[in-house]
Design a protein around this motif. Structure first.
Motif: not given
Lengths: 196, 235
Positions: A89-98
């Motif tokens: 989930p954290l990977i996806i969050v960082s992608g979303l923020v980026a």
């Protein structure tokens, strides 16, 4: 064609760059078995090694969602490679923020791209998440799996609740630095050749 | 004999095997379970007549397993041990899921994969990109090989000893060819109507057979058993 919506062309671009990125990560990721400090060193090595493909990818990104899809794919692949589901989930969050940051700059602003790449690089830190949150059981798991006491001591000395802050900041900084380097390389090679 | 396995079962297999290898095996029971699960993709490989990869994998895995059992304990230190741990760690931890994924990629045709994804109602973005990723690893390997050959022919080995140059000399040409291949791939896909706003039909019919159900059951039971053993509900 609708400009706002993602088309097949975009999906294929995402797929290709994810594959390239994964090959690079995997090649460098193997170094982590030599010494646990290298595992902590990923925050420096990986963003710099993957900066050129990432920046080329940014030049191809024009619509919202491409970076997010990429992070979802990375999360899936990381899971398959046995990295665990806690970080996904954290990977996806960082992608979303980026993605959101890059969108703010209209996918063209250099400043936004640099910051966006910094955030995207944080997916590397997301893989440390299980090491920190489930430290005790993770350590026991490693010992049982045949890792040496020495390896574990070093690993948990390098990555723990106190150092993660520093690691995240370093990772972010290297992501930004990588963006600057990558941009220069892309300019040197690809813009001249007319590929971008 | 040809065994046909549904792509969805293969996906589930990848999923289950990666969960199982993540759980460290301690007691003989968990060891047995894990080895048993590792055998499943091997048997499937034999069904597909891929004898050499199956054999190579068995040897690698057996050596690593024996080394782990005989020589490595948590007290051992030193450089040699570190290398040994590295080797065994990579093999024991990653090889089962890698071989499963390899098997799935090798034996799934791309239209089968897309049909399965469509049946599972995956959004187009994920399924198309994932299909491209799956197909692209061999391409990257091939292109990289050609680049290395070209460099060897011109007598450039390690970029003159500079790490930065080493990366630059290899990654830039690789990116060039990958971008070009990507353009061609998109053109081909659009020609075949991949971007069309209608529901696509597929030429391949997916059926869940007896083999699929058996695999599903075995994997589910062993994953559950391993989790129960590990968390110590039973002992």
């Amino acid at each position: 064609m609708n400009d706002k919506k993602l088309g097949v062309r975009d999906f294929i671009t995402v797929g290709i760059f994810t594959a390239i990125l994964m090959v690079i990560e995997f090649a460098f990721g193997m170094l982590g078995y030599i010494h646990p400090y290298v595992v902590a060193g990923y925050v420096v090595i990986l963003p710099l090694a993957s900066c050129i493909p990432m920046m080329l990818f940014y030049t191809k990104t024009e619509k919202f969602g491409m970076l997010t899809i990429m992070s979802v794919l990375i999360a899936i692949l990381m899971f398959v490679m046995g990295m665990g589901w806690l970080g996904a989930p954290l990977i996806i969050v960082s992608g979303l923020v980026a993605d959101l940051i890059a969108k703010k700059g209209g996918y063209r602003s250099f400043k936004c791209t640099v910051i966006s790449n910094g955030f995207f690089s944080l997916w590397i830190c997301a893989n440390y998440f299980p090491v920190i949150v489930t430290a005790d059981s993770y350590r026991q798991g490693l010992l049982e799996a045949g890792y040496t006491e020495e390896y574990c001591n070093n690993l948990f000395g390098a990555i723990n609740i106190y150092t993660i802050g520093i690691l995240v900041v370093v990772c972010f900084a290297c992501g930004c630095l990588g963006a600057v380097i990558g941009k220069a390389v892309v300019k040197k090679h690809f813009e001249k050749a007319g590929i971008v | 004999m040809k065994l046909h396995i549904d792509p969805r079962t293969k996906l589930f297999m990848i999923f289950a095997v990666s969960i199982i290898v993540m759980i460290p095996a301690v007691s003989p029971a968990t060891w047995a379970l894990r080895t048993g699960v590792t055998l499943i993709p091997l048997v499937l490989l034999l069904f597909e007549k891929k004898y050499i990869p199956a054999l190579a994998f068995t040897v690698l895995y057996a050596v690593a397993a024996v080394l782990t059992l005989l020589f490595i304990s948590s007290e051992s230190t030193g450089v040699l041990y570190a290398l040994l741990v590295g080797y065994c760690g990579i093999i024991v931890q990653f090889m089962p899921s890698v071989i499963t994924a390899w098997y799935a990629i090798k034996t799934t045709k791309i239209d089968e994969f897309m049909a399965a994804m469509q049946k599972m109602h995956m959004p187009d973005g994920i399924s198309v990109s994932l299909a491209v990723v799956m197909r692209f690893f061999p391409t990257i390997k091939e292109e990289y090989g050609s680049i290395s050959d070209a460099m060897k022919m011109r007598g450039i080995l390690f970029g003159g000893g500079k790490v930065g140059k080493m990366l630059e000399y290899r990654i830039i040409p690789l990116l060039f060819s990958c971008v070009n291949i990507g353009e061609e791939l998109s053109a081909a896909a659009v020609t075949r109507g991949l971007g069309a706003p209608v529901k696509r039909s597929s030429i391949c019919e997916l059926k869940i057979g007896a083999a699929d159900i058996t695999l599903f059951a075995v994997l589910t039971v062993s994953t559950a058993a391993l989790i129960i053993l590990k968390t110590g509900i039973v002992g």
